[in-house]
Design a protein around this motif. Structure first.
Motif, short mmCIF file in Angstrom:
data_model
loop_
_atom_site.label_atom_id
_atom_site.label_comp_id
_atom_site.label_asym_id
_atom_site.label_seq_id
_atom_site.Cartn_x
_atom_site.Cartn_y
_atom_site.Cartn_z
N ILE A 19 0.94 -1.17 -0.04
CA ILE A 19 0.02 0.00 0.01
C ILE A 19 0.84 1.01 0.00
O ILE A 19 1.59 1.34 0.85
N LEU A 20 0.81 2.04 -1.06
CA LEU A 20 1.64 3.44 -1.18
C LEU A 20 0.73 4.41 -0.71
O LEU A 20 -0.49 4.48 -1.18
N ILE A 21 1.11 5.34 0.13
CA ILE A 21 0.44 6.64 0.67
C ILE A 21 1.10 7.70 0.06
O ILE A 21 2.28 8.03 0.50
N HIS A 22 0.45 8.54 -0.63
CA HIS A 22 0.95 9.62 -1.46
C HIS A 22 0.27 10.81 -0.76
O HIS A 22 -1.00 11.11 -0.75
N ASN A 23 0.95 11.85 -0.25
CA ASN A 23 0.57 13.28 -0.01
C ASN A 23 0.42 14.16 -1.15
O ASN A 23 1.45 14.42 -1.83
N TYR A 24 -0.93 14.52 -1.37
CA TYR A 24 -0.91 15.43 -2.14
C TYR A 24 -1.59 16.84 -1.91
O TYR A 24 -1.72 17.76 -2.57
N SER A 25 -1.50 16.98 -0.42
CA SER A 25 -2.30 18.30 -0.09
C SER A 25 -1.26 18.73 1.42
O SER A 25 -1.68 19.90 1.83
N GLY A 26 -0.24 18.04 1.55
CA GLY A 26 0.48 18.51 2.64
C GLY A 26 -0.12 18.13 4.06
O GLY A 26 0.73 18.47 5.07
N SER A 27 -1.13 17.24 4.28
CA SER A 27 -1.67 16.75 5.55
C SER A 27 -0.92 15.60 6.01
O SER A 27 -1.20 15.09 7.10
N CYS A 28 -0.01 15.00 5.22
CA CYS A 28 0.79 13.56 5.73
C CYS A 28 2.25 13.51 5.02
O CYS A 28 2.51 14.56 4.22
N ALA A 29 2.74 12.78 5.30
CA ALA A 29 4.34 12.71 5.15
C ALA A 29 3.99 12.33 3.48
O ALA A 29 3.30 11.98 2.91
N LEU A 294 -13.17 9.17 -6.30
CA LEU A 294 -13.95 10.44 -5.99
C LEU A 294 -14.07 10.95 -4.54
O LEU A 294 -14.61 10.11 -3.79
N ARG A 295 -13.51 12.11 -4.47
CA ARG A 295 -13.83 12.85 -3.22
C ARG A 295 -13.91 14.29 -3.63
O ARG A 295 -14.46 14.52 -4.65
N ASP A 296 -13.33 15.21 -2.93
CA ASP A 296 -13.31 16.62 -3.18
C ASP A 296 -12.55 16.77 -4.59
O ASP A 296 -12.68 17.46 -5.45
N ARG A 297 -11.44 15.71 -4.69
CA ARG A 297 -10.71 15.49 -6.03
C ARG A 297 -11.00 14.38 -6.52
O ARG A 297 -11.44 13.40 -5.86
N SER A 303 -3.50 3.72 -17.37
CA SER A 303 -2.15 2.99 -17.72
C SER A 303 -0.86 3.58 -18.24
O SER A 303 0.29 2.93 -17.83
N ASP A 304 -1.10 4.89 -18.27
CA ASP A 304 0.15 5.73 -18.26
C ASP A 304 0.43 6.90 -17.30
O ASP A 304 1.38 7.50 -17.57
N LYS A 305 -0.89 7.30 -16.79
CA LYS A 305 -0.75 8.50 -15.97
C LYS A 305 -1.53 8.32 -14.76
O LYS A 305 -2.42 7.58 -14.34
N LEU A 306 -1.38 9.49 -13.89
CA LEU A 306 -2.30 9.47 -12.60
C LEU A 306 -2.68 11.08 -12.76
O LEU A 306 -1.90 11.91 -12.46
N LEU A 307 -3.67 11.09 -12.80
CA LEU A 307 -4.44 12.74 -13.23
C LEU A 307 -5.40 13.09 -11.94
O LEU A 307 -6.08 12.33 -11.46
N CYS A 308 -5.27 14.42 -11.78
CA CYS A 308 -5.88 14.77 -10.36
C CYS A 308 -6.79 15.87 -10.77
O CYS A 308 -6.39 16.93 -11.64
N TYR A 309 -8.25 15.87 -10.68
CA TYR A 309 -9.16 16.93 -11.00
C TYR A 309 -9.58 17.43 -9.63
O TYR A 309 -9.96 16.75 -8.67
N GLU A 310 -10.00 18.85 -9.56
CA GLU A 310 -10.67 19.41 -8.42
C GLU A 310 -11.94 19.91 -8.75
O GLU A 310 -12.26 20.43 -9.77
N CYS A 311 -12.98 19.78 -7.84
CA CYS A 311 -14.41 20.09 -7.98
C CYS A 311 -14.49 21.69 -7.90
O CYS A 311 -14.03 22.24 -6.92
N LYS A 312 -15.02 22.26 -8.87
CA LYS A 312 -15.25 23.77 -9.03
C LYS A 312 -16.47 24.11 -9.59
O LYS A 312 -16.71 23.65 -10.64
N GLN A 319 -6.59 19.58 -12.49
CA GLN A 319 -5.83 20.48 -11.73
C GLN A 319 -4.19 20.34 -11.79
O GLN A 319 -3.44 21.14 -12.00
N SER A 320 -3.89 18.95 -12.12
CA SER A 320 -2.48 18.62 -12.05
C SER A 320 -2.46 17.16 -12.52
O SER A 320 -3.19 16.36 -12.21
N ASP A 321 -1.17 16.73 -12.89
CA ASP A 321 -0.95 15.25 -12.87
C ASP A 321 -0.17 14.97 -11.69
O ASP A 321 0.71 15.83 -11.25
N LEU A 322 -0.17 13.87 -11.48
CA LEU A 322 0.84 13.25 -10.26
C LEU A 322 1.79 12.20 -10.97
O LEU A 322 2.02 10.93 -10.42
N ASN A 323 2.30 12.40 -12.07
CA ASN A 323 3.04 11.70 -12.89
C ASN A 323 4.50 11.18 -12.29
O ASN A 323 5.02 10.26 -12.38
#
Length: 369
Positions: A19-29, A294-297, A303-312, A319-323
């Motif tokens: 299990i990989l845990i990635h911080n995209y908001s600064g709330s965890c390591a 699906l959450r706020d983001r 197969s070749d990207k990790l994409l992030c969208y934000e609810c507006k 919003q950005s990619d997490l490549n």
């Protein structure tokens, strides 16, 4: 299949036995990871059963996350519960393979297995207890208030009292194919199915409140026709592209359909016994979908990207990619296997013609004597 979950600004990705845990908001390591511990082999198992548990391939097939705990289940029946510090709290083996395992509201472990049985492992206990059974494979399970809700391959959604699960409150009937997902949505039950529809229910009475046919919002109708022709070759009668995953958040419902390179987003507002459902957008991407969360983001793994969208406003915008995170873990992610939804369909068999031919041969043989 790589699994995605979000909680409190962190992305949890289950790939293989990690299990990989990635911080995209600064709330965890920034990035953490945890590997599943060794399986504790139960006593009195046969040699064959022990060998299955010792297999190297321990791919995680179910992942559940809340504020306090992370729950993972593997295809060789291992269930592991971690706390927020990634310390192992529970580590046990199921008697039979699970199709869905999730955390309940009080951190009990809910287990739906492939033989049709549902189990609950209470947080202060070490072994799951059988609570109810279906005659078909269970595909999802949840507990809401004092009810346990289960769905199966035979199009049924069952609402039972909990913990007295022998007392059935209602059935929510209407789907034409297997029910893949169920969630509670603003007091209603929402379900998704292999028939390509999302349905909203007053689950206490079993009354259907609303329905959305997601195939109506597929741009290229040839995709549906080609899928139906392919399944017909396997003796499966299909009329729609199946929903592979459905997730809800706030007033939004997100749906993925088999083989499509976009996520459908709907809004649903339930008030004063009136349901208003609208198709808001298709979130498009260039490569094959692996999974989404699906959450706020809205986070989409392809197969070749990790994409992030934000609810507006009322839409999800890129919003950005997490490549960087994707590239660092690409080898793990691309190795994970994919779900085969064709196994959930019922095959049609015509053995009458064969019987008639055999009967004709017997009669002709008798006449010739």
């Amino acid at each position: 299949m790589a699994l995605l979950k979000q909680y409190d600004g962190c992305l949890y990705v289950a790939v293989g036995d990690q299990i990989l845990i990635h911080n995209y908001s600064g709330s965890c390591a920034p990035v953490k990871s945890v590997k599943l511990p060794e399986i504790i082999i139960p006593e009195n198992l046969s040699v064959g059963q022990t060998e299955v548990l010792k297999r190297e391939d321990k791919q995680i097939i179910s992942l559940s996350v809340n504020k306090e705990y992370i729950l993972a289940t593997t295809q060789n029946k291992q269930v592991v519960l971690f706390d927020a510090k990634l310390q192992v709290i529970k580590n046990f083996v199921l008697n039979r393979a699970a199709s869905k395992v999730r955390l309940g509201s009080n951190n009990d472990i809910l287990i739906a297995d492939k033989t049709g049985d549902a189990f609950v492992c209470e947080f202060n206990k070490d072994t799951p207890a059988l609570v109810l059974g279906h005659l078909s494979m269970l595909l999802d399970i949840l507990i809401e208030d004092k009810y346990i809700i289960t769905c199966d391959r035979d199009e049924k959604i069952r609402v039972s009292h909990y913990p007295n699960c022998y007392n059935i409150l209602s059935y929510c009937l209407g789907h034409k194919e297997f029910v893949t997902n169920i969630e509670i949505f603003n007091g209603l039950l929402v379900s998704a199915s292999g028939d390509g529809t999302v349905r909203f229910w007053d689950y206490k009475s079993g009354r259907q409140i609303g329905i959305v046919n997601c195939n109506d919002f597929i741009k290229d109708k040839n995709v549906i026709e080609q899928f139906c022709l392919k399944m017909d070759q396997d003796n499966v009668e299909v009329r729609a592209l199946p929903i592979t995953d459905m997730q809800v958040h706030g007033n939004y419902v997100a749906v993925s359909l088999l083989g499509l390179n976009y996520i459908q987003i709907y809004s649903a507002v339930w008030s004063e016994d009136s349901l208003d459902v609208k198709h808001l957008q298709n979130v498009n991407f260039d490569s094959q979908l692996v999974n989404f969360s699906l959450r706020d983001r809205l986070i989409i793994l392809t197969s070749d990207k990790l994409l992030c969208y934000e609810c507006k406003g009322d839409k999800y915008e890129f919003q950005s990619d997490l490549n960087q995170f994707y590239d660092d873990n690409k080898e793990l992610i691309t190795k994970s296997s994919k779900d085969d939804f064709s196994v959930y369909y019922k095959r049609k068999f015509d053995n009458v013609q064969e019987y008639l031919e055999r009967k004709k041969l017997r009669l002709e043989g008798g006449l010739n004597k």
